[in-house]
Write a protein that holds these residues in place. Sequence first.
Motif, PDB file in Angstrom:
ATOM      1  N   MET A  45       2.745  10.930  -6.463  1.00 38.98           N
ATOM      2  CA  MET A  45       3.599  11.471  -7.527  1.00 38.98           C
ATOM      3  C   MET A  45       2.757  11.843  -8.748  1.00 38.98           C
ATOM      4  O   MET A  45       2.954  12.901  -9.350  1.00 38.98           O
ATOM      5  N   SER A  46       1.810  10.996  -9.104  1.00 42.76           N
ATOM      6  CA  SER A  46       0.935  11.292 -10.238  1.00 42.76           C
ATOM      7  C   SER A  46       0.070  12.511  -9.952  1.00 42.76           C
ATOM      8  O   SER A  46      -0.120  13.364 -10.822  1.00 42.76           O
ATOM      9  N   SER A  47      -0.448  12.615  -8.736  1.00 41.95           N
ATOM     10  CA  SER A  47      -1.266  13.771  -8.360  1.00 41.95           C
ATOM     11  C   SER A  47      -0.448  15.054  -8.389  1.00 41.95           C
ATOM     12  O   SER A  47      -0.924  16.091  -8.859  1.00 41.95           O
ATOM     13  N   GLY A  48       0.770  15.002  -7.891  1.00 40.08           N
ATOM     14  CA  GLY A  48       1.636  16.176  -7.911  1.00 40.08           C
ATOM     15  C   GLY A  48       1.950  16.612  -9.329  1.00 40.08           C
ATOM     16  O   GLY A  48       1.919  17.804  -9.639  1.00 40.08           O
ATOM     17  N   TYR A  49       2.221  15.673 -10.201  1.00 38.14           N
ATOM     18  CA  TYR A  49       2.489  15.993 -11.610  1.00 38.14           C
ATOM     19  C   TYR A  49       1.282  16.672 -12.238  1.00 38.14           C
ATOM     20  O   TYR A  49       1.394  17.666 -12.928  1.00 38.14           O
ATOM     21  N   TRP A  50       0.103  16.144 -11.962  1.00 37.09           N
ATOM     22  CA  TRP A  50      -1.135  16.683 -12.520  1.00 37.09           C
ATOM     23  C   TRP A  50      -1.401  18.093 -11.988  1.00 37.09           C
ATOM     24  O   TRP A  50      -1.763  18.996 -12.753  1.00 37.09           O
ATOM     25  N   LEU A  51      -1.225  18.297 -10.679  1.00 34.83           N
ATOM     26  CA  LEU A  51      -1.482  19.607 -10.083  1.00 34.83           C
ATOM     27  C   LEU A  51      -0.514  20.670 -10.610  1.00 34.83           C
ATOM     28  O   LEU A  51      -0.925  21.791 -10.909  1.00 34.83           O
ATOM     29  N   VAL A  52       0.758  20.326 -10.725  1.00 38.35           N
ATOM     30  CA  VAL A  52       1.730  21.285 -11.253  1.00 38.35           C
ATOM     31  C   VAL A  52       1.415  21.602 -12.706  1.00 38.35           C
ATOM     32  O   VAL A  52       1.507  22.752 -13.140  1.00 38.35           O
ATOM     33  N   ASP A  53       1.009  20.609 -13.480  1.00 38.86           N
ATOM     34  CA  ASP A  53       0.644  20.841 -14.874  1.00 38.86           C
ATOM     35  C   ASP A  53      -0.532  21.803 -14.974  1.00 38.86           C
ATOM     36  O   ASP A  53      -0.537  22.700 -15.812  1.00 38.86           O
ATOM     37  N   ARG A  54      -1.513  21.649 -14.112  1.00 43.61           N
ATOM     38  CA  ARG A  54      -2.663  22.568 -14.111  1.00 43.61           C
ATOM     39  C   ARG A  54      -2.230  23.973 -13.721  1.00 43.61           C
ATOM     40  O   ARG A  54      -2.695  24.954 -14.295  1.00 43.61           O
ATOM     41  N   TYR A  55      -1.334  24.088 -12.746  1.00 42.95           N
ATOM     42  CA  TYR A  55      -0.867  25.401 -12.293  1.00 42.95           C
ATOM     43  C   TYR A  55      -0.074  26.106 -13.389  1.00 42.95           C
ATOM     44  O   TYR A  55      -0.294  27.274 -13.673  1.00 42.95           O
ATOM     45  N   VAL A  56       0.823  25.386 -14.018  1.00 42.89           N
ATOM     46  CA  VAL A  56       1.668  25.974 -15.056  1.00 42.89           C
ATOM     47  C   VAL A  56       0.827  26.363 -16.275  1.00 42.89           C
ATOM     48  O   VAL A  56       1.084  27.385 -16.910  1.00 42.89           O
ATOM     49  N   ALA A  57      -0.185  25.577 -16.598  1.00 45.93           N
ATOM     50  CA  ALA A  57      -1.020  25.867 -17.767  1.00 45.93           C
ATOM     51  C   ALA A  57      -1.826  27.150 -17.579  1.00 45.93           C
ATOM     52  O   ALA A  57      -2.166  27.814 -18.545  1.00 45.93           O
ATOM     53  N   ARG A  58      -2.121  27.534 -16.340  1.00 43.46           N
ATOM     54  CA  ARG A  58      -2.915  28.739 -16.079  1.00 43.46           C
ATOM     55  C   ARG A  58      -2.072  30.008 -16.110  1.00 43.46           C
ATOM     56  O   ARG A  58      -2.602  31.087 -16.277  1.00 43.46           O
ATOM     57  N   LEU A  63       0.809  -1.206   0.000  1.00 42.11           N
ATOM     58  CA  LEU A  63       0.000   0.000   0.000  1.00 42.11           C
ATOM     59  C   LEU A  63       0.850   1.268   0.000  1.00 42.11           C
ATOM     60  O   LEU A  63       0.535   2.234  -0.704  1.00 42.11           O
ATOM     61  N   SER A  64       1.941   1.273   0.739  1.00 44.03           N
ATOM     62  CA  SER A  64       2.770   2.484   0.779  1.00 44.03           C
ATOM     63  C   SER A  64       3.373   2.800  -0.593  1.00 44.03           C
ATOM     64  O   SER A  64       3.469   3.962  -0.985  1.00 44.03           O
ATOM     65  N   GLY A  65       3.749   1.781  -1.336  1.00 44.20           N
ATOM     66  CA  GLY A  65       4.270   1.998  -2.686  1.00 44.20           C
ATOM     67  C   GLY A  65       3.195   2.509  -3.628  1.00 44.20           C
ATOM     68  O   GLY A  65       3.435   3.384  -4.448  1.00 44.20           O
ATOM     69  N   ALA A  66       1.994   1.960  -3.494  1.00 42.08           N
ATOM     70  CA  ALA A  66       0.885   2.421  -4.331  1.00 42.08           C
ATOM     71  C   ALA A  66       0.531   3.868  -4.002  1.00 42.08           C
ATOM     72  O   ALA A  66       0.237   4.662  -4.901  1.00 42.08           O
ATOM     73  N   LEU A  67       0.569   4.232  -2.729  1.00 40.63           N
ATOM     74  CA  LEU A  67       0.307   5.618  -2.342  1.00 40.63           C
ATOM     75  C   LEU A  67       1.378   6.558  -2.875  1.00 40.63           C
ATOM     76  O   LEU A  67       1.085   7.686  -3.284  1.00 40.63           O
ATOM     77  N   LEU A  68       2.616   6.100  -2.882  1.00 41.62           N
ATOM     78  CA  LEU A  68       3.698   6.912  -3.432  1.00 41.62           C
ATOM     79  C   LEU A  68       3.473   7.193  -4.915  1.00 41.62           C
ATOM     80  O   LEU A  68       3.604   8.325  -5.372  1.00 41.62           O
TER      81      LEU A  68
END
Length: 80
Positions: free
Chosen positions: A42-55, A33-38
């Motif tokens: 990481m995927s969520s962080g990539y997505w959030l930064v992509d949304r921030y940079v696109a704006r 579970l800890s690996g899956a959460l990691l």
Amino acid sequence: MNYVKILAGLVLSFAVGLACRKFGIPAASPPVLSGALLVFMMSSGYWLVDRYVARRAAENKRHCGGHAIEAAPEQAGGGR
């Protein structure tokens, strides 16, 4: 946000996981579970930064030379 794509991605990921488990194929995901959460964080962080940079406005666009495909032949080194 396109919820159909998100739902299709979740269904596909569960189908691949089920097939890997059923046929004994090693899954390309962490078995704990800890690996899956990691991976999820990481995927969520990539997505959030992509949304921030696109704006944000492209402040350094004037410094970008662009693609060679878009350039005129004499600029791209073709010079025919």
